[in-house]
Design a protein around this motif. Sequence first.
Motif, PDB file in Angstrom:
ATOM      1  N   MET A 132      13.228   6.276  11.752  1.00 52.80           N
ATOM      2  CA  MET A 132      12.050   5.501  11.364  1.00 52.80           C
ATOM      3  C   MET A 132      12.493   4.374  10.412  1.00 52.80           C
ATOM      4  N   ASN A 133      12.262   3.141  10.809  1.00 53.10           N
ATOM      5  CA  ASN A 133      12.663   2.055   9.910  1.00 53.10           C
ATOM      6  C   ASN A 133      11.614   1.852   8.808  1.00 53.10           C
ATOM      7  N   ASN A 134      11.943   0.979   7.867  1.00 53.34           N
ATOM      8  CA  ASN A 134      11.088   0.825   6.692  1.00 53.34           C
ATOM      9  C   ASN A 134       9.686   0.328   7.039  1.00 53.34           C
ATOM     10  N   ARG A 186       7.772   3.177   8.397  1.00 51.14           N
ATOM     11  CA  ARG A 186       7.507   4.091   7.261  1.00 51.14           C
ATOM     12  C   ARG A 186       6.299   3.618   6.457  1.00 51.14           C
ATOM     13  N   ASN A 187       6.258   2.308   6.196  1.00 49.99           N
ATOM     14  CA  ASN A 187       5.143   1.771   5.407  1.00 49.99           C
ATOM     15  C   ASN A 187       3.802   2.010   6.099  1.00 49.99           C
ATOM     16  N   ILE A 188       3.800   1.825   7.404  1.00 50.32           N
ATOM     17  CA  ILE A 188       2.542   2.038   8.152  1.00 50.32           C
ATOM     18  C   ILE A 188       2.165   3.522   8.124  1.00 50.32           C
ATOM     19  N   VAL A 189       3.177   4.381   8.377  1.00 53.54           N
ATOM     20  CA  VAL A 189       2.890   5.828   8.440  1.00 53.54           C
ATOM     21  C   VAL A 189       2.387   6.333   7.082  1.00 53.54           C
ATOM     22  N   VAL A 190       3.049   5.929   5.996  1.00 53.75           N
ATOM     23  CA  VAL A 190       2.611   6.389   4.662  1.00 53.75           C
ATOM     24  C   VAL A 190       1.195   5.887   4.368  1.00 53.75           C
ATOM     25  N   THR A 191       0.934   4.631   4.675  1.00 52.45           N
ATOM     26  CA  THR A 191      -0.403   4.067   4.422  1.00 52.45           C
ATOM     27  C   THR A 191      -1.472   4.837   5.196  1.00 52.45           C
ATOM     28  N   ASN A 234      12.907   8.160   5.239  1.00 54.58           N
ATOM     29  CA  ASN A 234      11.639   7.522   5.628  1.00 54.58           C
ATOM     30  C   ASN A 234      10.697   8.492   6.331  1.00 54.58           C
ATOM     31  N   PHE A 287       0.836  -1.202   0.000  1.00 53.95           N
ATOM     32  CA  PHE A 287       0.000   0.000   0.000  1.00 53.95           C
ATOM     33  C   PHE A 287       0.868   1.249   0.000  1.00 53.95           C
ATOM     34  N   SER A 288       1.876   1.271   0.871  1.00 54.69           N
ATOM     35  CA  SER A 288       2.680   2.498   0.993  1.00 54.69           C
ATOM     36  C   SER A 288       3.510   2.739  -0.276  1.00 54.69           C
TER      37      SER A 288
END
Lengths: 468, 375
Positions: B1-3, B6-11, A437, A184-185
């Motif tokens: 912030m690890n990857n 980052r994925n959670i925050v962007v989502t 990030n 998703f991201s």
Amino acid sequence: MLFSSISFLYYFLAAVLLIYFIVPFKAKNLVLLIASLFFYFYGEPIYTLLMLATTLSSYIHGLLIDHFRGTKWAKVFVWTSVASSLAALGFFKYSDFFISNVNNLFGGSIPLLELALPIGISFYTFQTLSYTIDVYRGEAKVQKSFVRLATYVALFPQLIAGPIVRYTTVEEDLSSRTHSFENFSCGATRFVLGLAKKVLIADRLGDLIASFHASDEKSVVFYWIYAFAVFLQLYFDFSGYSDMAIGLGRIFGFRFLENFNYPIVSKSIAEFWRRWHMSLGSWFRDYVYIPLGGNRVSKWRWLFNTLVVWMLTGFWHGADWTFILWGLYFAVFLVLEKFVLNKFFAKIPRVFSHIYVVLVILISFVLFSANGMAGAIADIGGMFGAGNLPFWTRETGYYLAGYAVLLVAACIGATPLLKTAVLKLKEKSRIANNVINVLEPIVVVALLLVITSYFVGGSFSAFLYFRF
Amino acid sequence: MNNKIRNIVVTVTFSLFIAFFAVLCVLRIFSPVEYSDVEKRPLAQFPTNITVESILNTKEEDKSTIKQFEKFTVDQFPFREFFRRLEAQFQLNVLNLKENHGYVQENGSIAELETTFFEKGLNGALGRLQYIYDKYLKDSSGDKYVCLVPDKNYFLGRDFGYPVRDYNWLTGKLQAALPDMTYIDITGDLTLDDYYLTDWHWSQDGLLGVQNTITEALGSADRFETPFKENVLEGFKGGYTDQSALYPAPEKLVYLTNGILDACTVYDYETNKTYGLYNHELFSSKVPYDFFLSGTRALLRIDNPNATTDEELIVFRDSFGSSLIPLLSEGYKSIYVVDIRYVMSDMVGNLIGGYEDRDVLFLYSATILDQNVFK
């Protein structure tokens, strides 16, 4: 429906994301199919039936080919599949071209059909062709679920402007795919970057091109600015759309193949076409060029194959002689490269091969964008001062100064410099990786705000590749 | 912030952003804004009268449900002014482009960039002026003059190299249409600085050169002896302030007075009322430039009780005349101020009672001529 619109972003996409991630996996394809049909219906209500008919034809042909596998009937059905798909494409896209040429040639007066071109017909026709041919070749399993096949054909992220997604690419994803924060991201970031390329760069370059056309004070330099603007606009428009399609696909768990790979850095025209609209190039390679014999044939046969493939590539882009000429123009350079230029460029500094590629593609896209053959001759002539054109005018200075920042940014953005720098930083330093990030969601939101501001300002325009 | 984070925050960020505006958009279906004061136009509403035909129609703006819905989504988007402002700032300050929806900013002055004249409109307007000349002025003994007010575009082209409309062509057309009127060229008396930063009009304190050129041409210059005093009103927000979405700081409105001007009266034929040259009440209205001669008025007469002459002047004008004509008052017993955008040309003769001995001046800006809004 346009990706670059409020109706898509804040009504359609919001609703689809909500419903898609709420329903169980079994219903997800159906949700995507219904959403995709609505997406198409919104822009082309009547032609939705044509797309469904094409899909149904492919579905039935796929079943028949599979059923009669190993018999002559399989071959018959693959040919009827190809013929029916191409007949629909030919009728809706090329009939007026052929009628007007027959009229011109024989002095006839057959009335033109003046049909509206169904959006995305060139893309979804090639996708359905790839499906039935791959089933015939045994490279893809027949799809027994109509919903799944229709989801593949109509999938809204790539429906109207590509990339041309092969059935084999998403075959597994249609039955099982992963939904994750990572998908998703990455998809959301890619989608927003693509939208930014379209709205903030391509459309702004479109304003420069419109000003060029409206200008009464053209000059040789202005023609070259125009040539750069046309190429960069097409690149950012189309690659931006591909980014959006790939990003949206990823959000929904699909992995589409890349469609662009920084074509501006190519050192030859052959390399350029391995980096530009890759899904089209590979389609013609696998379904036309190789079946014709590819390069494992005599020199003359290879020449013939090359001309056929590039004439068709040009013709695919539009029903006009300028497009055919555009395709053949590339064929000429590919032939020249094979026999002369590659040896020559191997002996001189690499910068000259880059200059050669840039010159060839700038002229090619001026031809591509020209209004008929007369317009093409005038535009290309203008680049070389034909018609006693002044070298420079005051208006040229105004537009060059006004668009300098955008043109330079677009030129840099068309190279892999920024991407390489970010990736290297992330690899080399953990701190840099963490900082990037942190910045990523901020950049995504900032871009969404600016892009939305352009929608509200009413400055969106149709994607250029819709007309193909 | 690890990857992973980052994925959670962007989502989450992306989803919340889309969801937030989606909810506000849907709410607008039920409580739409009807009118935009800034743009001075009604905003598109959610389509009604939805039929199968209107859904299948994707071409005609007024009959297509989808087209109407698209317009609705743009017009009713929440925080509309914030986004218009953001777009303008990004366009001009980040992309460093010179235009945003046709608005440019040069030396802090906002202007609309026009590159062509609307020839059909222009011919219509010139035809109307010819009609007035033929009907009222052809046989009169007074002198007749025509003066073109250059708009900001003229200076953007002349002084800053912008691609603008061909003013030489316009001047030629104007002179050809009215060959028996004396053309007064005032372009040498003006620069972009003589116009408001936030409005298309000129500023009265920059018009002394124009006043001198016009009165020299009219032969009345020697009747102007009283010096002007500058007065300042703070907080002038011109028409471009909101329209351009650039929202510059308010500026000053400078107006000129002296004993002669203070004593002048302005009679409004429409309302039968008498005012002063300047209307302080209207400075705080939506169009603060209406401060001059009370804004758009069909027919006015300025009377100068201290006049040293019996001469009268008739000025056919647009809004640019509102700030210039007061400066001509000292040289005439009366000035008739006619705006044929608001009064029928055929009625003007009866209202002001003859043209025989009066000098006549046509004073029009390029923008008004281009639009053909004369009656």
